[in-house]
Scaffold this active site. Sequence first.
Site, PDB file in Angstrom:
ATOM      1  N   ASP A 102      31.921  51.688   4.036  1.00 12.18           N
ATOM      2  CA  ASP A 102      30.697  52.098   4.540  1.00 12.18           C
ATOM      3  C   ASP A 102      30.369  53.279   5.497  1.00 12.18           C
ATOM      4  OD1 ASP A 102      31.693  51.357   7.391  1.00 12.18           O
ATOM      5  OD2 ASP A 102      31.462  49.380   7.017  1.00 12.18           O
ATOM      6  N   HIS A 119      39.901  53.020   0.244  1.00  8.98           N
ATOM      7  CA  HIS A 119      39.117  52.281  -1.039  1.00  8.98           C
ATOM      8  C   HIS A 119      37.932  53.008  -1.193  1.00  8.98           C
ATOM      9  CE1 HIS A 119      41.163  48.188  -0.002  1.00  8.98           C
ATOM     10  NE2 HIS A 119      41.721  48.941  -0.517  1.00  8.98           N
ATOM     11  N   SER A 193      40.673  42.859   9.910  1.00  8.54           N
ATOM     12  CA  SER A 193      41.302  42.962   8.625  1.00  8.54           C
ATOM     13  C   SER A 193      42.005  41.626   8.474  1.00  8.54           C
ATOM     14  CB  SER A 193      42.062  44.120   8.365  1.00  8.54           C
ATOM     15  OG  SER A 193      42.637  43.858   6.823  1.00  8.54           O
ATOM     16  N   SER A 194      41.925  41.011   7.420  1.00  4.69           N
ATOM     17  CA  SER A 194      42.671  39.898   7.011  1.00  4.69           C
ATOM     18  C   SER A 194      43.980  40.111   6.629  1.00  4.69           C
ATOM     19  CB  SER A 194      41.864  38.990   5.765  1.00  4.69           C
ATOM     20  OG  SER A 194      41.582  39.619   4.670  1.00  4.69           O
TER      21      SER A 194
HETATM   22  P1  NAD Z   1      38.312  40.658   4.973  1.00  2.00           P
HETATM   23  O1  NAD Z   1      37.138  40.188   4.540  1.00  2.00           O
HETATM   24  O2  NAD Z   1      39.517  40.058   4.035  1.00  2.00           O
HETATM   25  O3  NAD Z   1      38.758  40.233   6.601  1.00  2.00           O
HETATM   26  C1  NAD Z   1      37.948  40.434   7.628  1.00  2.00           C
HETATM   27  C2  NAD Z   1      38.646  39.852   8.735  1.00  2.00           C
HETATM   28  O4  NAD Z   1      37.839  40.245   9.673  1.00  2.00           O
HETATM   29  C3  NAD Z   1      38.798  38.472   8.709  1.00  2.00           C
HETATM   30  O5  NAD Z   1      39.997  38.068   8.697  1.00  2.00           O
HETATM   31  C4  NAD Z   1      37.679  37.890   9.796  1.00  2.00           C
HETATM   32  O6  NAD Z   1      38.381  36.995  10.620  1.00  2.00           O
HETATM   33  C5  NAD Z   1      37.915  39.089  10.695  1.00  2.00           C
HETATM   34  N1  NAD Z   1      36.383  39.202  11.251  1.00  2.00           N
HETATM   35  C6  NAD Z   1      35.311  39.544  10.833  1.00  2.00           C
HETATM   36  N2  NAD Z   1      34.345  39.818  11.906  1.00  2.00           N
HETATM   37  C7  NAD Z   1      34.881  39.803  13.007  1.00  2.00           C
HETATM   38  C8  NAD Z   1      34.461  40.201  14.226  1.00  2.00           C
HETATM   39  N3  NAD Z   1      33.252  40.311  14.455  1.00  2.00           N
HETATM   40  N4  NAD Z   1      35.508  40.137  15.042  1.00  2.00           N
HETATM   41  C9  NAD Z   1      36.837  40.015  15.070  1.00  2.00           C
HETATM   42  N5  NAD Z   1      37.219  39.606  13.468  1.00  2.00           N
HETATM   43  C10 NAD Z   1      36.273  39.480  12.747  1.00  2.00           C
HETATM   44  O7  NAD Z   1      38.443  42.168   5.108  1.00  2.00           O
HETATM   45  P2  NAD Z   1      39.430  43.394   4.473  1.00  2.00           P
HETATM   46  O8  NAD Z   1      40.655  42.893   5.096  1.00  2.00           O
HETATM   47  O9  NAD Z   1      38.868  44.546   5.117  1.00  2.00           O
HETATM   48  O10 NAD Z   1      39.508  43.397   3.228  1.00  2.00           O
HETATM   49  C11 NAD Z   1      38.497  43.025   2.178  1.00  2.00           C
HETATM   50  C12 NAD Z   1      38.211  44.057   1.437  1.00  2.00           C
HETATM   51  O11 NAD Z   1      36.631  44.271   1.302  1.00  2.00           O
HETATM   52  C13 NAD Z   1      38.532  45.751   1.980  1.00  2.00           C
HETATM   53  O12 NAD Z   1      39.328  46.083   0.754  1.00  2.00           O
HETATM   54  C14 NAD Z   1      37.222  46.490   1.972  1.00  2.00           C
HETATM   55  O13 NAD Z   1      37.216  47.507   1.138  1.00  2.00           O
HETATM   56  C15 NAD Z   1      36.220  45.537   1.153  1.00  2.00           C
HETATM   57  N6  NAD Z   1      35.098  45.610   2.292  1.00  2.00           N
HETATM   58  C16 NAD Z   1      34.494  46.391   3.106  1.00  2.00           C
HETATM   59  C17 NAD Z   1      33.365  46.177   3.673  1.00  2.00           C
HETATM   60  C18 NAD Z   1      32.780  47.317   4.567  1.00  2.00           C
HETATM   61  O14 NAD Z   1      33.020  48.577   4.078  1.00  2.00           O
HETATM   62  N7  NAD Z   1      32.321  47.208   5.817  1.00  2.00           N
HETATM   63  C19 NAD Z   1      32.583  45.115   3.793  1.00  2.00           C
HETATM   64  C20 NAD Z   1      33.117  44.052   2.923  1.00  2.00           C
HETATM   65  C21 NAD Z   1      34.300  44.088   2.166  1.00  2.00           C
END
Ligand code: NAD
Length: 244
Positions: A102, A119, A193-194
Amino acid sequence: MTLEEVRAKIAASRRVVGFTGAGISTESGIPDFRSPSGVWARYRTVYFDEFVSRREARVEYWRQKVENWPHIRDAQPNAGHAAFVTLHRAGKLRALITQNIDGLHQRAGLPRESVIELHGTTTEAVCLDCGDRITSDEAVARVLAGDLAPECRSCGGYLKPATISFGQAMPYEEMQRASSATLDCDVFLAVGSSLVVHPAAGFPALAKQHGATLVIVNRDPTPLDSIADLVIHGEIGTLLPALV
Ligand code: NAD
Ligand code: ZN
């Protein structure tokens, strides 16, 4: 380690590496992947080989992009992004590795060279043949004007949002830079991140193996919680500023 010990460690460090996932941007209104309202629930996944082999897949991918782009374009960085800028200004941030696409870390004020985007980025579109880039504003405007699967103006190659799609190779230079930074840090902060998407999720474990203090800040448990020096469960926007 206790929270106080980690805070002292960060205060003394000049080589902190941040590692972020979608969770750092949810407070900016961008949904993460693994929740019911998340991206996966609403869109058909277009794999990289489909994108390059079928016009229909390119049209579908660009249709999704056009629908998504205003949310990303208008999102504002939040207190979590600002916390990493604080670390940078204090001369402590070795690098910020992100899985996010983003661009909010840069918009919050981190210099381009401090951010390693594993990514890619959705703020630009790239020509798959010559590597030429245009802004997403320009690409989306072309799609909206009826060019449903836009091509490069220099060479005619397919234009694709500059993100790494499923089935697409990880970017070599970014992986190298992320490895070097990971091996050269004393504190590794994994935030939002998960930690299940590989190879990105390999970096926190690598940092720990090489002697760094591993801190995980996330709402939900992750598979690496058991090897971390400190796990903080809760909201990033309040926890991270307090930590740094
Ligand atoms: P994920 O969705 O797998 O995990 C996100 C984690 O963040 C979750 O475990 C959740 O519990 C936690 N979380 C969410 N909001 C939170 C908050 N306010 N405070 C604390 N914890 C919070 O995301 P990931 O591990 O980044 O993997 C997903 C893939 O999705 C990545 O490869 C990424 O490229 C892509 N992605 C990116 C965006 C972006 O650029 N913003 C959005 C969606 C997906
Ligand atoms: Zn081109």
